[in-house]
Design a protein around this motif. Structure first.
Motif, PDB file in Angstrom:
ATOM      1  N   THR A 219       0.776  -0.927  -0.188  1.00 17.94           N
ATOM      2  CA  THR A 219      -0.126  -0.156  -0.153  1.00 17.94           C
ATOM      3  C   THR A 219       0.672   0.696   0.312  1.00 17.94           C
ATOM      4  OG1 THR A 219      -0.201  -0.165   2.422  1.00 17.94           O
ATOM      5  CG2 THR A 219      -2.250  -0.969   1.081  1.00 17.94           C
ATOM      6  N   TYR A 266       1.397  -2.924  -8.531  1.00 13.90           N
ATOM      7  CA  TYR A 266       1.250  -1.900  -7.071  1.00 13.90           C
ATOM      8  C   TYR A 266       1.001  -0.671  -6.744  1.00 13.90           C
ATOM      9  CZ  TYR A 266       0.054  -2.038  -2.255  1.00 13.90           C
ATOM     10  OH  TYR A 266      -1.129  -1.655  -0.947  1.00 13.90           O
ATOM     11  N   GLN A 269      -1.440   2.130  -7.719  1.00 14.84           N
ATOM     12  CA  GLN A 269      -2.183   2.340  -7.492  1.00 14.84           C
ATOM     13  C   GLN A 269      -1.499   3.726  -5.940  1.00 14.84           C
ATOM     14  OE1 GLN A 269      -4.590  -0.918  -5.036  1.00 14.84           O
ATOM     15  NE2 GLN A 269      -2.540  -1.658  -4.914  1.00 14.84           N
ATOM     16  N   GLU A 342      -8.273  -0.168  -8.603  1.00 17.64           N
ATOM     17  CA  GLU A 342      -8.762  -2.490  -8.322  1.00 17.64           C
ATOM     18  C   GLU A 342      -7.980  -2.408  -9.410  1.00 17.64           C
ATOM     19  OE1 GLU A 342     -12.188   0.425 -11.132  1.00 17.64           O
ATOM     20  OE2 GLU A 342     -10.726   0.724  -9.657  1.00 17.64           O
ATOM     21  N   TRP A 345      -5.130  -3.553  -8.339  1.00 12.82           N
ATOM     22  CA  TRP A 345      -4.137  -4.257  -6.947  1.00 12.82           C
ATOM     23  C   TRP A 345      -5.065  -5.615  -7.484  1.00 12.82           C
ATOM     24  CZ3 TRP A 345      -3.187  -5.068  -2.477  1.00 12.82           C
ATOM     25  CH2 TRP A 345      -3.910  -6.371  -1.436  1.00 12.82           C
ATOM     26  N   THR A 349      -2.077  -9.317  -7.137  1.00  8.77           N
ATOM     27  CA  THR A 349      -2.043 -10.381  -5.785  1.00  8.77           C
ATOM     28  C   THR A 349      -2.652 -11.608  -6.614  1.00  8.77           C
ATOM     29  OG1 THR A 349      -5.006  -9.801  -6.242  1.00  8.77           O
ATOM     30  CG2 THR A 349      -4.158  -8.957  -4.423  1.00  8.77           C
TER      31      THR A 349
END
Length: 388
Positions: A219, A266, A269, A342, A345, A349
């Motif tokens: 994050t 990542y 984001q 989104e 993400w 993952t």
């Protein structure tokens, strides 16, 4: 007199009519919004507490823990286990490659490294949040982190960090002396990594190098590839007693390339917030050229894994898995929308699946070695009998 009474009755009827019309309109609006018709019996919820749906997700487990414990579990990112997976998987690759031909990976080592991954990832997240508490308060997605939100003080964070590192040291001491020294060498990278995003656009590279079980749930915590893939060296040495450079170094390099891929995805984001508060990342460095860079990293990763296969005598299942990994990477990069958090993400993952495919290829490839060895022995025996 009658006229006065008649006027009063007329005014009363007007009031009742107006009230009835207003209530009718309210009822129509309520029904349009889904309210049940009046007069119908509705079951009462009862005085007792409502039952929660049973869920085994990591977030649900953390939410069901005792309330005073929850901030510490969130500080470790136990509610978001993807980071632990990405830290743990390079360790499993190395342990699998070090297994004897025809054998499964050492289950004891896999469990030991799994425990270490949870503890060291938690320690890394704690260190990261302590360094970044002032930055986290300025970013929407991180302002609710336990330290930034004030749920845990800095003093308690230090104590908690000490407990995690003590338990991780206990895990490390279960390994051989070579591996203990190698594991201790990664600690400096774990501590200094959070500073990298203040001084360089390549903090992910630092993350890749120190791969000791410590991914800081992406994050805006740009896990450096150097830190994140240390387990690729440590797993082999834990089984064999030392590192084989012909296998461990290309495996380590492939892990670094992999980290640059998923961590850059990542980082997209939070690129706007990072730019505003002065943090750096490969997402800000690559911008609209991101897919070209990621494609290059993907080719380098597959090339290094192919070299690992050659140097470790891998078999067909391993190279089949690499082909599937290549297809996964191609789809991941081609369909990536760097402007949709989104989607970033979801792509990030999905790398857990990619890592598990590599592990499956290693395990099956190693089991296939026994079959080839048996066939070679039979062929050799038959040639000896013919010569006699």
């Amino acid at each position: 007199m009658l006229g006065v009474r008649g006027a009063a009755v007329a005014r009363g009827l007007q009031v009742l009519t107006h009230s009835w019309r207003r209530d009718s309109r309210a009822l129509v609006l309520a029904r349009a919004c889904g309210a049940p018709p009046t007069g119908h019996w509705q079951p009462s919820a009862g005085p007792g507490p409502r039952r929660r749906r049973l869920s085994l997700s990591a977030a649900a487990v953390v939410n069901s823990a005792p309330r005073p414990l929850q901030p510490y579990l969130r500080l470790m990112r136990l509610d978001k286990p993807i980071g632990t997976w990405l830290l743990y998987l390079p360790c499993t690759w190395s342990i699998g490659l070090a297994a004897e031909p025809g054998c499964f990976p050492d289950w004891y080592m896999l469990s030991l490294f799994g425990t270490g991954a949870v503890l060291m990832r938690g320690a890394g997240c704690t260190i990261n949040d302590m360094w970044d508490r002032d930055y986290d308060k300025k970013v929407i997605r991180t302002m609710n982190r336990p330290i930034a939100a004030g749920d845990i003080s800095i003093f308690r964070s230090f104590i908690f960090l000490g407990g995690q590192l003590t338990l991780a040291l206990g895990v490390l001491l279960c390994l051989n002396y070579y591996s203990i020294a190698l594991g201790a060498a990664s600690l400096l990278l774990v501590i200094t990594y959070p500073l990298m995003k203040r001084i360089t656009y390549w903090p992910q590279l630092a993350l890749a190098y120190g791969g000791s079980p410590v991914i800081k749930e992406r994050t805006r915590d740009f896990d450096s590839g150097l830190t994140f893939n240390w387990g690729a060296l440590l797993g082999w040495s834990a089984v064999k007693g030392s590192c084989d450079p012909s296998v461990c170094l290309p495996l380590y390099f492939s892990g670094i390339m992999w980290t640059l891929i998923y961590d850059t995805i990542y980082a997209h984001q939070d690129k706007r917030d990072d730019a505003l508060i002065g943090l750096k990342s490969t997402a800000l460095r690559f911008r609209d050229n991101t897919k070209r860079w990621l494609s290059g990293f993907g080719v380098a990763m597959l090339g290094a894994l192919s070299l690992v296969g050659v140097n470790s005598g891998q078999t067909a299942p391993y190279y089949t898995a690499l082909a599937v990994v290549g297809a996964h990477l191609a789809h991941q990069i081609y369909t990536l929308d760097i402007h949709r958090p989104e989607d970033c993400w979801n792509k990030f993952t999905s790398n857990r699946t990619l890592g598990l495919i590599v592990l499956l290829g290693i395990v099956l490839g190693n089991l296939w070695k026994e079959k080839k060895t048996d066939e070679a022995k039979k062929s050799k025996d038959s040639r000896i009998k013919i010569s006699k």
